[in-house]
Scaffold this motif. Structure first.
Motif, PDB file in Angstrom:
ATOM      1  N   GLU A 262     -29.776  38.271  67.238  1.00 37.89           N
ATOM      2  CA  GLU A 262     -29.610  39.478  66.426  1.00 37.89           C
ATOM      3  C   GLU A 262     -28.184  39.738  66.144  1.00 37.89           C
ATOM      4  OE1 GLU A 262     -32.338  42.590  67.351  1.00 37.89           O
ATOM      5  OE2 GLU A 262     -34.107  41.263  67.333  1.00 37.89           O
ATOM      6  N   THR A 263     -27.735  39.779  67.328  1.00 39.11           N
ATOM      7  CA  THR A 263     -26.021  40.335  67.406  1.00 39.11           C
ATOM      8  C   THR A 263     -25.324  39.072  66.665  1.00 39.11           C
ATOM      9  OG1 THR A 263     -26.343  41.647  69.459  1.00 39.11           O
ATOM     10  CG2 THR A 263     -24.310  41.076  69.115  1.00 39.11           C
ATOM     11  N   GLU A 264     -25.561  38.005  66.874  1.00 38.06           N
ATOM     12  CA  GLU A 264     -25.021  36.938  66.391  1.00 38.06           C
ATOM     13  C   GLU A 264     -24.988  37.010  64.650  1.00 38.06           C
ATOM     14  OE1 GLU A 264     -22.770  35.515  68.099  1.00 38.06           O
ATOM     15  OE2 GLU A 264     -23.384  35.240  70.203  1.00 38.06           O
ATOM     16  N   LEU A 265     -26.285  37.307  64.440  1.00 37.82           N
ATOM     17  CA  LEU A 265     -26.355  37.269  62.971  1.00 37.82           C
ATOM     18  C   LEU A 265     -25.937  38.445  62.486  1.00 37.82           C
ATOM     19  CD1 LEU A 265     -27.797  35.974  60.800  1.00 37.82           C
ATOM     20  CD2 LEU A 265     -29.973  37.542  60.967  1.00 37.82           C
ATOM     21  N   CYS A 266     -25.644  39.502  62.904  1.00 36.57           N
ATOM     22  CA  CYS A 266     -25.059  40.699  62.774  1.00 36.57           C
ATOM     23  C   CYS A 266     -23.410  40.377  62.598  1.00 36.57           C
ATOM     24  CB  CYS A 266     -24.921  41.896  63.589  1.00 36.57           C
ATOM     25  SG  CYS A 266     -24.155  43.571  63.282  1.00 36.57           S
TER      26      CYS A 266
END
Length: 158
Positions: A69-73
């Motif tokens: 999720e952080t990488e997508l952010c």
């Protein structure tokens, strides 16, 4: 009511706009191609962590999903930067995550990638001061990911 002379008004605006332009020209900005490459890296990391989360269970799986999720952010932030630089939106497809039989080896490779991304974003912050806060935040996330991965590897090897 007196109106300002059009020539004088033009001269004033040229000085004002010229000063703003000089300030912007002094600022080094990363290239759109670099941002696009970083977008690809983040999208690929998202896919890799999603895949690894399916190969693990419990807390480790949850941690990998959160990292995804952080990488997508990060991808979204970079996409916004790309738009600011170019005025264009792009579609970036994640590379298919490599099948792996050894999660520890995949985590080891991911660890190296996270350390490299941290350094890259710190350097980008110096090159694009207007986006420095975003780059430093992403660098901190990447540092956190590398520590989480290191912890996962420690647990797997004991």
């Amino acid at each position: 009511m007196e109106t300002i002379d059009p020539k004088l008004q033009s001269a004033v605006w040229n000085r004002v706009l010229g000063a703003e332009q000089d300030a912007q020209e002094g600022e080094t900005v990363v290239t759109a191609e670099e941002v696009l490459a970083w977008m690809q890296v983040e999208k690929d990391a998202w896919a890799r962590y999603r895949y690894l989360s399916c190969k693990t269970c419990g807390q480790e799986s949850a941690q990998l999903r959160k990292m995804a999720e952080t990488e997508l952010c990060h991808f979204r932030k970079l996409h916004a930067m790309y738009y600011l630089l170019t005025g264009h939106c792009v579609q970036v497809q994640a590379a298919r995550a490599e099948c792996t039989t050894c999660v520890s080896e995949a985590l080891r490779a991911a660890y190296q990638g996270e350390r490299q991304a941290k350094r890259l974003y710190e350097q980008a912050a110096e090159r694009w001061p207007a986006m420095a806060d975003e780059f430093y935040a992403m660098a901190a996330d990447e540092d956190c990911h590398s520590k989480q991965i290191r912890s996962m590897i420690c647990k797997r090897l004991t």
